[in-house]
Design a protein around this motif. Structure first.
Motif, PDB file in Angstrom:
ATOM      1  N   ALA A   2       0.833  -1.198   0.000  1.00  0.00           N
ATOM      2  CA  ALA A   2       0.000   0.000   0.000  1.00  0.00           C
ATOM      3  C   ALA A   2       0.868   1.248   0.000  1.00  0.00           C
ATOM      4  O   ALA A   2       0.547   2.229  -0.662  1.00  0.00           O
ATOM      5  CB  ALA A   2      -0.945   0.007   1.201  1.00  0.00           C
ATOM      6  N   LEU A 119     -13.431   3.346  -4.490  1.00  0.00           N
ATOM      7  CA  LEU A 119     -13.694   2.174  -3.648  1.00  0.00           C
ATOM      8  C   LEU A 119     -14.150   0.947  -4.432  1.00  0.00           C
ATOM      9  O   LEU A 119     -13.909  -0.182  -3.996  1.00  0.00           O
ATOM     10  CB  LEU A 119     -14.768   2.508  -2.603  1.00  0.00           C
ATOM     11  CG  LEU A 119     -14.339   3.381  -1.440  1.00  0.00           C
ATOM     12  CD1 LEU A 119     -15.561   3.846  -0.652  1.00  0.00           C
ATOM     13  CD2 LEU A 119     -13.362   2.638  -0.537  1.00  0.00           C
ATOM     14  N   LYS A 126      -8.424   1.494  -0.487  1.00  0.00           N
ATOM     15  CA  LYS A 126      -8.915   1.282   0.874  1.00  0.00           C
ATOM     16  C   LYS A 126      -9.296   2.656   1.428  1.00  0.00           C
ATOM     17  O   LYS A 126      -8.858   3.685   0.915  1.00  0.00           O
ATOM     18  CB  LYS A 126      -7.813   0.640   1.726  1.00  0.00           C
ATOM     19  CG  LYS A 126      -7.439  -0.766   1.267  1.00  0.00           C
ATOM     20  CD  LYS A 126      -6.279  -1.296   2.112  1.00  0.00           C
ATOM     21  CE  LYS A 126      -5.941  -2.719   1.796  1.00  0.00           C
ATOM     22  NZ  LYS A 126      -5.538  -2.995   0.437  1.00  0.00           N
ATOM     23  N   GLU A 127     -10.110   2.659   2.498  1.00  0.00           N
ATOM     24  CA  GLU A 127     -10.534   3.930   3.110  1.00  0.00           C
ATOM     25  C   GLU A 127      -9.343   4.803   3.475  1.00  0.00           C
ATOM     26  O   GLU A 127      -9.366   6.017   3.252  1.00  0.00           O
ATOM     27  CB  GLU A 127     -11.401   3.663   4.354  1.00  0.00           C
ATOM     28  CG  GLU A 127     -12.791   3.173   4.051  1.00  0.00           C
ATOM     29  CD  GLU A 127     -13.728   4.262   3.552  1.00  0.00           C
ATOM     30  OE1 GLU A 127     -13.436   5.467   3.721  1.00  0.00           O
ATOM     31  OE2 GLU A 127     -14.765   3.887   2.972  1.00  0.00           O
ATOM     32  N   GLU A 129      -6.394   4.918   2.108  1.00  0.00           N
ATOM     33  CA  GLU A 129      -5.798   5.476   0.888  1.00  0.00           C
ATOM     34  C   GLU A 129      -6.617   6.661   0.384  1.00  0.00           C
ATOM     35  O   GLU A 129      -6.053   7.660  -0.067  1.00  0.00           O
ATOM     36  CB  GLU A 129      -5.687   4.397  -0.191  1.00  0.00           C
ATOM     37  CG  GLU A 129      -4.684   3.317   0.151  1.00  0.00           C
ATOM     38  CD  GLU A 129      -4.716   2.141  -0.806  1.00  0.00           C
ATOM     39  OE1 GLU A 129      -3.621   1.626  -1.094  1.00  0.00           O
ATOM     40  OE2 GLU A 129      -5.816   1.747  -1.265  1.00  0.00           O
TER      41      GLU A 129
END
Length: 163
Positions: A2, A119, A126-127, A129
């Motif tokens: 990530a 999303l 992801k939230e 990010e």
């Protein structure tokens, strides 16, 4: 993983290269900036080509410079090399991706719509990010300014461009 994805999305061109390589690019830029004004323009390119025994037309020079939106300073120079070496999309390709969702080409999209796309479509975020993107994105009145975001990602903060 990530963190790597976010580093690529951050637009921090200096993070794309080791410091020694940035110094080499700076030296190359200095050699190409024949008139020493901090920008590579058509007269600089013409002088470089003439030194190499070539005499490009004005049209050819303009085509070369067209790859860079705006003036070609060191930050833009480094960005172009980063895109070529790391396989990232050009500024126009990046902007066109947003335009696919903006049929009126207003340069802005509803914040919730962009969040839903991030999303649920493609390489899903992801939230956390999305929170990182929103820290950098210009959002006003529930509208995501993708024009400003593309410029930020591809060129960095605009006060950097003056250097």
């Amino acid at each position: 993983m990530a963190e790597d994805k976010m580093a690529r999305k951050s637009g921090n061109v200096l993070g794309m290269f080791p410091q020694a390589q940035i110094q080499e690019f700076k030296e190359a830029f200095g050699m190409m900036d024949v008139n020493r004004d901090g920008f590579i323009d058509d007269s600089d390119l013409k002088a470089i080509h003439n030194d190499l025994g070539r005499n490009p037309s004005d049209k050819e020079l303009k085509e070369m410079l067209k790859e860079c939106p705006g003036q070609l300073n060191f930050t833009a120079f480094l960005t172009l090399f980063g895109e070529k070496m790391h396989g990232t999309d050009s500024e126009s390709t990046f902007r066109q991706a947003f335009e696919q969702f903006d049929p009126e080409k207003k340069g802005k999209l509803a914040e919730e719509y962009v969040k839903d796309l991030l999303l649920n479509v493609g390489d899903q975020f992801k939230e956390e990010e999305i929170r990182q993107v929103w820290k950098e994105a210009k959002i006003s009145g529930g509208q995501f300014d993708y024009e400003a975001f593309v410029t930020l990602v591809k060129r960095g903060p605009q006060d950097d461009m003056a250097q």
